[in-house]
Design a protein around this motif. Sequence first.
Motif, PDB file in Angstrom:
ATOM      1  N   ASP A  57       0.816  -1.223   0.000  1.00 34.15           N
ATOM      2  CA  ASP A  57       0.000   0.000   0.000  1.00 34.15           C
ATOM      3  C   ASP A  57       0.843   1.264   0.000  1.00 34.15           C
ATOM      4  O   ASP A  57       0.503   2.254  -0.639  1.00 34.15           O
ATOM      5  CB  ASP A  57      -0.898   0.007   1.241  1.00 34.15           C
ATOM      6  CG  ASP A  57      -1.802  -1.191   1.269  1.00 34.15           C
ATOM      7  OD1 ASP A  57      -2.625  -1.312   0.365  1.00 34.15           O
ATOM      8  OD2 ASP A  57      -1.647  -2.012   2.185  1.00 34.15           O
ATOM      9  N   VAL A  58       1.946   1.206   0.742  1.00 36.64           N
ATOM     10  CA  VAL A  58       2.805   2.393   0.798  1.00 36.64           C
ATOM     11  C   VAL A  58       3.454   2.621  -0.573  1.00 36.64           C
ATOM     12  O   VAL A  58       3.566   3.757  -1.037  1.00 36.64           O
ATOM     13  CB  VAL A  58       3.878   2.225   1.902  1.00 36.64           C
ATOM     14  CG1 VAL A  58       4.804   3.430   1.920  1.00 36.64           C
ATOM     15  CG2 VAL A  58       3.212   2.059   3.265  1.00 36.64           C
ATOM     16  N   ILE A  60       2.163   1.825  -3.425  1.00 38.88           N
ATOM     17  CA  ILE A  60       1.112   2.372  -4.296  1.00 38.88           C
ATOM     18  C   ILE A  60       0.933   3.865  -4.017  1.00 38.88           C
ATOM     19  O   ILE A  60       0.790   4.672  -4.942  1.00 38.88           O
ATOM     20  CB  ILE A  60      -0.204   1.599  -4.067  1.00 38.88           C
ATOM     21  CG1 ILE A  60      -0.051   0.197  -4.662  1.00 38.88           C
ATOM     22  CG2 ILE A  60      -1.386   2.320  -4.712  1.00 38.88           C
ATOM     23  CD1 ILE A  60      -1.115  -0.748  -4.236  1.00 38.88           C
ATOM     24  N   ALA A  61       0.968   4.225  -2.729  1.00 35.65           N
ATOM     25  CA  ALA A  61       0.848   5.647  -2.372  1.00 35.65           C
ATOM     26  C   ALA A  61       2.009   6.436  -2.974  1.00 35.65           C
ATOM     27  O   ALA A  61       1.829   7.561  -3.455  1.00 35.65           O
ATOM     28  CB  ALA A  61       0.817   5.798  -0.860  1.00 35.65           C
ATOM     29  N   PHE A  64       1.364   6.843  -6.696  1.00 34.02           N
ATOM     30  CA  PHE A  64       0.274   7.807  -6.887  1.00 34.02           C
ATOM     31  C   PHE A  64       0.771   9.234  -6.628  1.00 34.02           C
ATOM     32  O   PHE A  64       0.426  10.167  -7.345  1.00 34.02           O
ATOM     33  CB  PHE A  64      -0.890   7.445  -5.941  1.00 34.02           C
ATOM     34  CG  PHE A  64      -2.003   8.443  -5.968  1.00 34.02           C
ATOM     35  CD1 PHE A  64      -2.797   8.592  -7.093  1.00 34.02           C
ATOM     36  CD2 PHE A  64      -2.260   9.244  -4.868  1.00 34.02           C
ATOM     37  CE1 PHE A  64      -3.828   9.522  -7.115  1.00 34.02           C
ATOM     38  CE2 PHE A  64      -3.285  10.163  -4.882  1.00 34.02           C
ATOM     39  CZ  PHE A  64      -4.075  10.305  -6.011  1.00 34.02           C
ATOM     40  N   ASP A  65       1.609   9.358  -5.592  1.00 35.29           N
ATOM     41  CA  ASP A  65       2.122  10.680  -5.223  1.00 35.29           C
ATOM     42  C   ASP A  65       2.926  11.292  -6.369  1.00 35.29           C
ATOM     43  O   ASP A  65       2.869  12.496  -6.610  1.00 35.29           O
ATOM     44  CB  ASP A  65       2.991  10.546  -3.958  1.00 35.29           C
ATOM     45  CG  ASP A  65       3.401  11.901  -3.408  1.00 35.29           C
ATOM     46  OD1 ASP A  65       2.599  12.849  -3.505  1.00 35.29           O
ATOM     47  OD2 ASP A  65       4.529  12.020  -2.882  1.00 35.29           O
ATOM     48  N   ARG A  68       0.395  12.612  -9.113  1.00 34.93           N
ATOM     49  CA  ARG A  68      -0.671  13.571  -8.786  1.00 34.93           C
ATOM     50  C   ARG A  68      -0.159  15.003  -8.681  1.00 34.93           C
ATOM     51  O   ARG A  68      -0.944  15.936  -8.535  1.00 34.93           O
ATOM     52  CB  ARG A  68      -1.327  13.194  -7.463  1.00 34.93           C
ATOM     53  CG  ARG A  68      -0.426  13.444  -6.271  1.00 34.93           C
ATOM     54  CD  ARG A  68      -1.083  13.143  -4.949  1.00 34.93           C
ATOM     55  NE  ARG A  68      -0.138  13.406  -3.875  1.00 34.93           N
ATOM     56  CZ  ARG A  68      -0.423  14.070  -2.781  1.00 34.93           C
ATOM     57  NH1 ARG A  68      -1.626  14.562  -2.593  1.00 34.93           N
ATOM     58  NH2 ARG A  68       0.484  14.249  -1.841  1.00 34.93           N
ATOM     59  N   LEU A  89      -5.184   0.316 -10.573  1.00 33.48           N
ATOM     60  CA  LEU A  89      -5.450   0.691  -9.185  1.00 33.48           C
ATOM     61  C   LEU A  89      -5.112   2.155  -8.930  1.00 33.48           C
ATOM     62  O   LEU A  89      -5.900   2.904  -8.338  1.00 33.48           O
ATOM     63  CB  LEU A  89      -4.599  -0.201  -8.270  1.00 33.48           C
ATOM     64  CG  LEU A  89      -5.026  -0.279  -6.820  1.00 33.48           C
ATOM     65  CD1 LEU A  89      -6.374  -0.943  -6.699  1.00 33.48           C
ATOM     66  CD2 LEU A  89      -3.988  -1.038  -6.022  1.00 33.48           C
ATOM     67  N   TYR A  93      -7.700   6.302  -8.328  1.00 36.64           N
ATOM     68  CA  TYR A  93      -7.699   7.391  -7.331  1.00 36.64           C
ATOM     69  C   TYR A  93      -7.810   8.729  -8.039  1.00 36.64           C
ATOM     70  O   TYR A  93      -7.154   8.962  -9.059  1.00 36.64           O
ATOM     71  CB  TYR A  93      -6.416   7.359  -6.503  1.00 36.64           C
ATOM     72  CG  TYR A  93      -6.345   6.179  -5.558  1.00 36.64           C
ATOM     73  CD1 TYR A  93      -7.113   6.150  -4.397  1.00 36.64           C
ATOM     74  CD2 TYR A  93      -5.511   5.096  -5.825  1.00 36.64           C
ATOM     75  CE1 TYR A  93      -7.053   5.073  -3.530  1.00 36.64           C
ATOM     76  CE2 TYR A  93      -5.445   4.015  -4.960  1.00 36.64           C
ATOM     77  CZ  TYR A  93      -6.221   4.011  -3.822  1.00 36.64           C
ATOM     78  OH  TYR A  93      -6.161   2.953  -2.975  1.00 36.64           O
ATOM     79  N   LYS A  97      -9.052  14.613  -4.874  1.00 33.45           N
ATOM     80  CA  LYS A  97      -9.504  14.303  -3.518  1.00 33.45           C
ATOM     81  C   LYS A  97      -8.379  14.405  -2.486  1.00 33.45           C
ATOM     82  O   LYS A  97      -8.625  14.444  -1.299  1.00 33.45           O
ATOM     83  CB  LYS A  97     -10.066  12.879  -3.471  1.00 33.45           C
ATOM     84  CG  LYS A  97     -11.398  12.720  -4.154  1.00 33.45           C
ATOM     85  CD  LYS A  97     -11.907  11.318  -3.906  1.00 33.45           C
ATOM     86  CE  LYS A  97     -13.264  11.115  -4.572  1.00 33.45           C
ATOM     87  NZ  LYS A  97     -13.723   9.738  -4.425  1.00 33.45           N
ATOM     88  N   PHE A  98      -7.148  14.412  -2.989  1.00 39.19           N
ATOM     89  CA  PHE A  98      -6.030  14.362  -2.045  1.00 39.19           C
ATOM     90  C   PHE A  98      -5.245  15.670  -2.023  1.00 39.19           C
ATOM     91  O   PHE A  98      -4.191  15.733  -1.412  1.00 39.19           O
ATOM     92  CB  PHE A  98      -5.085  13.210  -2.406  1.00 39.19           C
ATOM     93  CG  PHE A  98      -5.748  11.859  -2.316  1.00 39.19           C
ATOM     94  CD1 PHE A  98      -5.735  11.146  -1.128  1.00 39.19           C
ATOM     95  CD2 PHE A  98      -6.413  11.325  -3.400  1.00 39.19           C
ATOM     96  CE1 PHE A  98      -6.363   9.911  -1.036  1.00 39.19           C
ATOM     97  CE2 PHE A  98      -7.044  10.090  -3.328  1.00 39.19           C
ATOM     98  CZ  PHE A  98      -7.013   9.385  -2.135  1.00 39.19           C
ATOM     99  N   PRO A 101      -4.494  19.950   2.114  1.00 36.55           N
ATOM    100  CA  PRO A 101      -3.841  19.405   3.302  1.00 36.55           C
ATOM    101  C   PRO A 101      -4.822  19.362   4.462  1.00 36.55           C
ATOM    102  O   PRO A 101      -5.848  20.041   4.446  1.00 36.55           O
ATOM    103  CB  PRO A 101      -2.718  20.408   3.580  1.00 36.55           C
ATOM    104  CG  PRO A 101      -3.185  21.676   2.973  1.00 36.55           C
ATOM    105  CD  PRO A 101      -4.057  21.312   1.812  1.00 36.55           C
ATOM    106  N   ALA A 102      -4.498  18.540   5.443  1.00 38.44           N
ATOM    107  CA  ALA A 102      -5.360  18.449   6.622  1.00 38.44           C
ATOM    108  C   ALA A 102      -5.462  19.825   7.280  1.00 38.44           C
ATOM    109  O   ALA A 102      -4.435  20.459   7.523  1.00 38.44           O
ATOM    110  CB  ALA A 102      -4.776  17.442   7.602  1.00 38.44           C
TER     111      ALA A 102
END
Lengths: 366, 264
Positions: A57-58, A60-61, A64-65, A68, A89, A93, A97-98, A101-102
Amino acid sequence: MSATADAAGPGAVRFALEGRITAGTAAPIWKSATDTLVSHPNRPIVVDASKLEYVDDVGIALLFDLTRRERPPEAKVEIRDLAPNLATLIGAYDPKKFVPPAPERAHVGIIEQIGRATERQIEYAQQMLGFLGNCFKAMGLALTRRGVLRWGEVLDVATEAGANAVPIVLLIGFLMGVIIAFEIGLVAQQFGAVIFVVNGVGVAMLRELGPLMTAIVFAGRTGAAFAAQIGTQKVNEEVNAIHTFGLDPVHFLVLPRLVAATLVLPVLAVFADVIGLFGGALVMVGFDIGFVQFYYQLLGAVSMTDFLLGLAKAATFGFALAAIGCQRGLATGAGATSVGLSATSAVVTGIVVIVVIDGIFTVLTS
Amino acid sequence: MTEPSSGTTQMSAVSVRGLRMGYGSRVLLDDASFDVARGEIMVILGGSGCGKSSLMKHMIGLYQPMAGDILIDGESIVQARGEAKAALQRKMGVMYQSGALFGSLNVLENVRFPLDQFTDLSLEQKNLTARMLLEQVEMAYAEGLMPGELSGGMLKRAGIARAMALGADILMLDEPSAGLDPITAANLDRTILSLRENLGFTFVVVTHELQSIFNIADRAIMLDPVSRSIIARGKPSELRDHATDARVRQFFNRQPDAALEQAA
């Protein structure tokens, strides 16, 4: 597991991802990849994934990073020779959506913090007053109507909160008597007034320290337990179940605890009084005051009023601690953390309240 | 996990050998043996109280069996101790019945928790990974909520995202679709199938939700509390249609006990 950057034809930068990219190995690869993108903001980046063996998963992140990021049209990132299932996969994404920032928690100024804290305390005081009103009503009903109070439950609570607390109360009471007698005795000895230490120990134990120390032990031991028990029942929706049976949680859960605590704390205070005086007498032997002399001096120094005043305080403390513990339990939010917070709050509030009540008693009876 | 190219011999992801388990003197399961192949979705099923969740907890090394062995990627989790056992446990992601999220952390922080503990990634990288995991289980919108604010289904889905966070390639799910509405349960089934298809995860799923069993399971084993044994194993559809044991047919056809008596 490696990443290398080199020139890939005119203008393009090639970046190879090789081997395995997992949670444990991704950090340096991710940093290296990001650095490559940042150091070549206006050149196209070609990520060669042909030798990529394994990603989790990391990984894949990470992939993706890379795809994007906002870059000029002529400096896009292209991942080549990626396994089709991974490409599908990552393509699923939506980068939009990403993006944000928080959100950082807004800074709250000191004035606002004081205002919010005051508001919470006022709200809590209102809740507590309403709850106390319900408790008094329930107790009145229990005294005037048979069958309202479940004495079996009262006995169970009294056994746990009272009988099982006797050893710790005896220990604390004994030590209090010993400490008070010893501390006052050393000072009084300088003035040749050792005999009056008995007066001090007697009044202090019966009026103040016996009930107060017992109440503090009770707050830590039983007040917290009441809050945690009822809080857990609240989290498990048992309190809701009581409501839906048409029962009042105050009658069902609170009343037995209130009655048991109000009855049992004076008894514990008597134990603390007696053992505290015994501890004081034991110390006074070292100051050449025998047990008989201690006894007769004590009879002249304290009255039945002192003893009864101590018992009245203890009963009030018991009622207050049980009420606070139960109220905190019923006010528990959701989750295990809330139960812990309720128990902590019950102890802290309980100790503050019994000191305040003690002060009121002192003012009214002096 | 994804293995773009793999030519190695497939070893069972999980192998249970002669397992005897129970509590105190009470035996729940005796002499049970089965394998879970890599990339397989294996369902453990059976009625309430037959020991499904206990079996799963033995498989992840939380409980010590009375006898027998459990191998994870060929290594015994029963014999392993200390860091060796912890390393085996980290190969498995576990979703507990209640989700078991940490109450003091919000959803995003819960999913990020294993990454915080075991990786050197930056906060931004960990947050991105955690958000992508939440997106996979359709929980991205709830990342800021506390566990106390979540419904049962949301807790389970966030629990699955957390279980996947460290890249464990064996996922153990305890009652993932119990108590969920049909749409959420169907979405969860689809997520499980997608994770297996795209990332090659191995799943061990404890459930007695029939629809979910038929949707996702490659193979199932059925436990029986009376005989304390595995009374059926195979594809769910075959078990439903061709099982010789009346209890298995009763389970798959959702029949009450009276039907069992009639069949007998």
